[in-house]
Motif scaffolding. Structure first.
Motif, short mmCIF file in Angstrom:
data_model
loop_
_atom_site.label_atom_id
_atom_site.label_comp_id
_atom_site.label_asym_id
_atom_site.label_seq_id
_atom_site.Cartn_x
_atom_site.Cartn_y
_atom_site.Cartn_z
N TYR A 31 41.98 9.56 -34.75
CA TYR A 31 40.75 10.19 -35.25
C TYR A 31 40.30 11.30 -34.30
N GLY A 94 41.08 5.77 -32.69
CA GLY A 94 41.48 5.45 -34.05
C GLY A 94 40.56 4.35 -34.51
N GLN A 95 41.13 3.27 -35.06
CA GLN A 95 40.30 2.11 -35.34
C GLN A 95 39.73 1.55 -34.04
N ASN A 96 40.49 1.72 -32.96
CA ASN A 96 39.96 1.41 -31.63
C ASN A 96 40.48 2.45 -30.65
N TYR B 33 31.75 -2.22 -27.93
CA TYR B 33 33.07 -2.54 -27.38
C TYR B 33 32.90 -3.23 -26.02
N TYR B 35 35.38 -3.90 -22.70
CA TYR B 35 36.64 -3.56 -22.07
C TYR B 35 36.78 -4.30 -20.75
N LEU B 45 40.78 -2.69 -24.17
CA LEU B 45 39.83 -3.23 -25.13
C LEU B 45 40.00 -4.74 -25.26
N GLN B 48 35.92 -5.57 -30.24
CA GLN B 48 35.12 -4.51 -30.85
C GLN B 48 34.31 -5.11 -31.99
N ASP B 56 38.06 -6.05 -34.04
CA ASP B 56 39.34 -6.22 -33.35
C ASP B 56 39.12 -7.10 -32.13
N THR B 98 32.63 3.31 -35.91
CA THR B 98 34.02 3.16 -35.46
C THR B 98 34.69 4.53 -35.32
N GLY B 99 35.36 4.72 -34.18
CA GLY B 99 36.11 5.95 -33.94
C GLY B 99 35.28 7.12 -33.47
#
Lengths: 109, 113
Positions: A31, A94-96, B33, B35, B45, B48, B56, B98-99
């Protein structure tokens, strides 16, 4: 699975030099690409974010470029100063987000 | 605009003990997030969240780590029991979605002895 690498791992330059930091990623379906600065013992400070549709972004003495087809991004720092000494990290979005290991920069007075 | 807040900033515990970290993201940021950053490496990560749902958690060691984000605002990350290899800086970040561009907190430095 996305992998991000950064070259060089460490760099030492005299004050005033222009320099380039490199970031490579394996999956071009991103992204965006974000560059961060991290000072010792501190969190990350966002420097520049390049969207996937963009080729470059500029902020002051910093210029970041993105070439998705080759899986590369570069961070250009003009007229480096001792205050630029820090670790610079890139992250593919991206998604993450997946981070590279960073480049440790020292700018000598 | 207030940044991402984390506490505590430092924590020292013995192995097999438990520990919890707290994060308050920037107001209005839907994505949060966590980390883990080991010395000399880039952040990895752990988990999330999108609002209060997990997007995720594939790299979260679920046998010992847990995280929650009740009400879709602040979040806690827990380790129980801690191991020596958990010594690291735990960073929290948030983004509008997201993103999108991430904003990081100062981190919590955990030392497990």
């Amino acid at each position: 699975k996305q992998e991000v690498t950064q070259i060089p791992a460490a760099l030492s330059v005299p004050e005033g030099e222009n320099l380039v930091l490199n970031c490579s990623f394996t999956d071009s379906a991103i992204y965006n690409l974000q560059w961060f600065r991290q000072d010792p013992g501190k969190g990350l400070t966002s420097l520049l974010l390049i969207q996937s549709s963009q080729r470059e972004q500029t902020s002051g003495r910093l210029n970041a470029s993105l070439d998705k087809s080759s899986g590369r991004s570069t961070l250009y720092i003009a007229a480096s100063q001792p205050g630029d000494s820090a670790t610079y990290l890139c992250a593919s979005g991206g998604q993450n987000f997946v981070f590279g290991p960073g480049t440790r920069l020292s700018v000598l007075p | 605009e207030a940044g991402v807040a984390q506490s505590p900033r430092y924590k020292i515990i013995e192995k097999r003990q438990s520990v919890a970290f707290w994060c308050n993201p920037i107001s209005g940021h839907a994505t949060l997030y966590w980390y883990q950053q080991i010395l000399g490496q880039g952040p990895k990560l752990l988990i999330q969240f999108q609002n209060n749902g997990v997007v995720d958690d594939s790299q979260l060691p679920k046998d010992r780590f847990s995280a929650e984000r009740l009400k879709g605002v602040d979040s806690t990350l827990k380790i129980q029991p801690a191991k020596l290899e958990d010594s690291a800086v735990y960073l929290c970040a948030s983004s509008t979605n997201t993103g999108r561009e991430q904003y990081f907190g100062p981190g919590t430095r955990l030392t497990v002895t």
